[in-house]
Design a protein around this motif. Sequence first.
Motif, mmCIF file in Angstrom:
data_model
loop_
_atom_site.group_PDB
_atom_site.id
_atom_site.type_symbol
_atom_site.label_atom_id
_atom_site.label_comp_id
_atom_site.label_asym_id
_atom_site.label_seq_id
_atom_site.Cartn_x
_atom_site.Cartn_y
_atom_site.Cartn_z
ATOM 1 N N SER A 150 1.112 -0.929 0.145
ATOM 2 C CA SER A 150 -0.354 0.400 0.119
ATOM 3 C C SER A 150 0.440 0.882 -0.077
ATOM 4 O O SER A 150 0.666 2.208 -0.930
ATOM 5 N N ASP A 151 2.016 1.585 1.353
ATOM 6 C CA ASP A 151 2.539 2.335 1.121
ATOM 7 C C ASP A 151 3.969 3.047 -0.263
ATOM 8 O O ASP A 151 4.017 3.876 -0.606
ATOM 9 N N THR A 152 3.742 1.705 -0.892
ATOM 10 C CA THR A 152 4.619 1.061 -2.346
ATOM 11 C C THR A 152 4.175 2.167 -3.432
ATOM 12 O O THR A 152 4.217 2.700 -4.415
ATOM 13 N N TYR A 153 2.522 1.385 -3.394
ATOM 14 C CA TYR A 153 2.204 2.125 -4.853
ATOM 15 C C TYR A 153 1.047 2.599 -4.448
ATOM 16 O O TYR A 153 0.197 3.830 -5.383
ATOM 17 N N MET A 158 -2.682 8.340 -6.127
ATOM 18 C CA MET A 158 -3.331 9.272 -5.132
ATOM 19 C C MET A 158 -2.937 10.293 -6.837
ATOM 20 O O MET A 158 -3.034 11.686 -6.798
ATOM 21 N N GLU A 159 -1.600 10.326 -6.365
ATOM 22 C CA GLU A 159 -0.685 11.703 -7.209
ATOM 23 C C GLU A 159 -1.336 11.221 -8.572
ATOM 24 O O GLU A 159 -1.584 12.064 -9.305
ATOM 25 N N THR A 160 -1.163 10.505 -9.668
ATOM 26 C CA THR A 160 -1.489 10.074 -10.530
ATOM 27 C C THR A 160 -2.787 10.376 -11.171
ATOM 28 O O THR A 160 -3.572 10.915 -11.912
ATOM 29 N N ASP A 181 -10.026 8.848 15.740
ATOM 30 C CA ASP A 181 -9.805 9.950 16.547
ATOM 31 C C ASP A 181 -9.816 11.104 16.034
ATOM 32 O O ASP A 181 -10.055 12.259 16.501
ATOM 33 N N GLY A 182 -10.105 11.472 14.575
ATOM 34 C CA GLY A 182 -9.891 12.677 13.918
ATOM 35 C C GLY A 182 -8.418 13.501 13.510
ATOM 36 O O GLY A 182 -7.807 14.526 12.647
ATOM 37 N N LEU A 183 -7.904 12.013 12.970
ATOM 38 C CA LEU A 183 -6.208 12.477 13.216
ATOM 39 C C LEU A 183 -5.515 12.609 11.947
ATOM 40 O O LEU A 183 -4.443 13.406 12.029
ATOM 41 N N ILE A 184 -6.458 11.801 11.488
ATOM 42 C CA ILE A 184 -5.749 11.438 9.681
ATOM 43 C C ILE A 184 -7.229 11.686 9.296
ATOM 44 O O ILE A 184 -8.332 11.521 10.095
ATOM 45 N N ASP A 185 -7.377 11.799 7.857
ATOM 46 C CA ASP A 185 -9.236 12.053 7.571
ATOM 47 C C ASP A 185 -9.060 11.344 6.330
ATOM 48 O O ASP A 185 -10.103 10.747 6.298
ATOM 49 N N VAL A 186 -8.064 9.690 6.350
ATOM 50 C CA VAL A 186 -8.690 8.996 4.878
ATOM 51 C C VAL A 186 -7.726 7.652 5.388
ATOM 52 O O VAL A 186 -6.796 8.108 6.090
ATOM 53 N N ILE A 187 -7.853 6.849 4.827
ATOM 54 C CA ILE A 187 -6.875 5.231 5.175
ATOM 55 C C ILE A 187 -7.411 5.033 3.784
ATOM 56 O O ILE A 187 -8.207 4.546 3.232
ATOM 57 N N ALA A 188 -6.412 4.973 2.544
ATOM 58 C CA ALA A 188 -6.036 3.725 1.461
ATOM 59 C C ALA A 188 -4.782 2.594 2.148
ATOM 60 O O ALA A 188 -4.065 2.717 1.953
ATOM 61 N N PHE A 189 -6.290 1.624 1.649
ATOM 62 C CA PHE A 189 -5.877 0.230 2.151
ATOM 63 C C PHE A 189 -5.420 -0.304 1.093
ATOM 64 O O PHE A 189 -6.407 -0.021 -0.633
ATOM 65 N N ALA A 190 -4.114 -1.276 1.193
ATOM 66 C CA ALA A 190 -4.014 -2.690 -0.012
ATOM 67 C C ALA A 190 -4.003 -3.186 0.845
ATOM 68 O O ALA A 190 -2.507 -3.959 1.347
ATOM 69 N N ALA A 191 -4.895 -4.358 1.118
ATOM 70 C CA ALA A 191 -4.669 -5.574 1.639
ATOM 71 C C ALA A 191 -6.041 -6.799 1.086
ATOM 72 O O ALA A 191 -7.068 -6.169 -0.023
ATOM 73 N N ILE A 220 -5.759 4.160 -13.148
ATOM 74 C CA ILE A 220 -4.341 3.021 -12.788
ATOM 75 C C ILE A 220 -3.983 2.493 -13.406
ATOM 76 O O ILE A 220 -2.946 1.739 -13.192
ATOM 77 N N LEU A 221 -5.106 1.207 -14.486
ATOM 78 C CA LEU A 221 -4.979 0.529 -14.808
ATOM 79 C C LEU A 221 -3.730 0.796 -16.302
ATOM 80 O O LEU A 221 -2.974 -0.082 -16.232
ATOM 81 N N GLU A 222 -3.606 1.322 -16.293
ATOM 82 C CA GLU A 222 -2.277 2.316 -17.697
ATOM 83 C C GLU A 222 -1.355 2.728 -17.008
ATOM 84 O O GLU A 222 -0.148 2.205 -17.683
ATOM 85 N N ALA A 223 -1.013 2.669 -15.670
ATOM 86 C CA ALA A 223 -0.593 3.772 -15.164
ATOM 87 C C ALA A 223 0.467 2.502 -14.452
ATOM 88 O O ALA A 223 2.005 2.627 -13.804
ATOM 89 N N PHE A 224 -0.581 1.167 -13.353
ATOM 90 C CA PHE A 224 0.738 0.248 -12.929
ATOM 91 C C PHE A 224 0.358 -0.701 -12.354
ATOM 92 O O PHE A 224 -0.653 -1.739 -13.579
ATOM 93 N N PRO A 225 0.835 -1.982 -12.188
ATOM 94 C CA PRO A 225 1.003 -4.048 -13.052
ATOM 95 C C PRO A 225 0.070 -3.679 -11.726
ATOM 96 O O PRO A 225 -0.183 -4.672 -10.918
ATOM 97 N N VAL A 226 -1.235 -3.529 -12.012
ATOM 98 C CA VAL A 226 -3.095 -3.829 -11.769
ATOM 99 C C VAL A 226 -3.648 -4.587 -12.267
ATOM 100 O O VAL A 226 -3.683 -4.495 -13.617
ATOM 101 N N SER A 227 -4.623 -5.475 -12.171
ATOM 102 C CA SER A 227 -5.645 -5.549 -13.100
ATOM 103 C C SER A 227 -7.141 -5.036 -12.058
ATOM 104 O O SER A 227 -7.186 -4.700 -11.109
ATOM 105 N N GLU A 228 -8.550 -5.382 -13.107
ATOM 106 C CA GLU A 228 -9.419 -4.585 -12.458
ATOM 107 C C GLU A 228 -10.021 -6.045 -11.142
ATOM 108 O O GLU A 228 -9.650 -6.699 -11.185
#
Length: 325
Positions: A150-153, A158-160, A181-191, A220-228
């Motif tokens: 998740s931290d790598t990709y 998000m930048e893309t 607790d409102g210390l962060i706004d979003v979690i981006a999970f890869a799991a 994202i599909l065009e820019a990264f090694p991922v699948s639908e």
Amino acid sequence: MKSAAILVTSALAATASFAQDRSDWPGSFTVATASQGGTYFAYGSGWANLVADELGLSGGAEITGGPGQNMALVHTGEAAFGMTTMGPAAEAVAGESPIAPGLQMTNACAMFPMYQTPFSVTALTSSGISSIADIPAGARIGFGPAGSTSDTYFPRMMETLGVDFERRNGSWTDLGGQLQDGLIDVIAFAAGVPVPAVSQLEVQTDVNIIEFTEEEQATILEAFPVSEFAITADTYTTLEADARSVSMWNFAIANCDLPASMVNAVVDVIMSDNERMVNIHRAAASTVPENWDKNAGVLPWHPGAAQWFIDNAGAEIPEDQIHAQ
């Protein structure tokens, strides 16, 4: 070295190629997983315990930084087994891992297919964030443990997609608490789904599980090694319909120097009873023999694992893709 009094029947019958001599097996093993609260830890702890019970060995899971670190731990032999995602695995084999730049981690071998890792975004309903476009500039986004898939990709994704953010790292459990607790706004999970931390959040508060639009998915599909991928509606109580996503395959890995007979027996325990694996984690519905081909030449096969899939799944694995011991 202690031997098991009884070998599980399927392991005894795995193949004629690997006899039951366990004299060169280590007496214990470790499975490198990831942080608590994530799918890797739940899934990895489960299969570590299953193998230990069935083969009469001392073994268990180790909390790690995730796929990148797992490649390094298994490559060096500090962990016998581990789990990785194919993107970080390809980088590690090529010597491009941020964990150890320049080190080609070619002594970590493919063992068995696990499941696909979907990329998904979660926010509190009270935040008003219900789409990627809703994420405000400067939002604090938790991307999981440093060096994880998740931290790598996900930051690159998000930048893309044009999202401006502040990067946060931590275990999934910690980030879930910070979101609440409102210390962060979003979690981006890869799991693998369901993510334990998300399931826990659903019990405690109202959340939005945010899907990609068709346009965002295509980008994202065009820019990264991922699948639908689609996160099915029955994955979380919050979802009312399938959520559009992308995913990356995961594989279990073994140190290439482990005895072929041991790895063959471990693979047999895992792959011969899928219901048992699904009881460990629902993501294991994809941990089935026919998915052997999802390695796609990224990792060399451990000879013990390759033999199991050749004998039991009709796998056609070229000899030059099998590690020579």
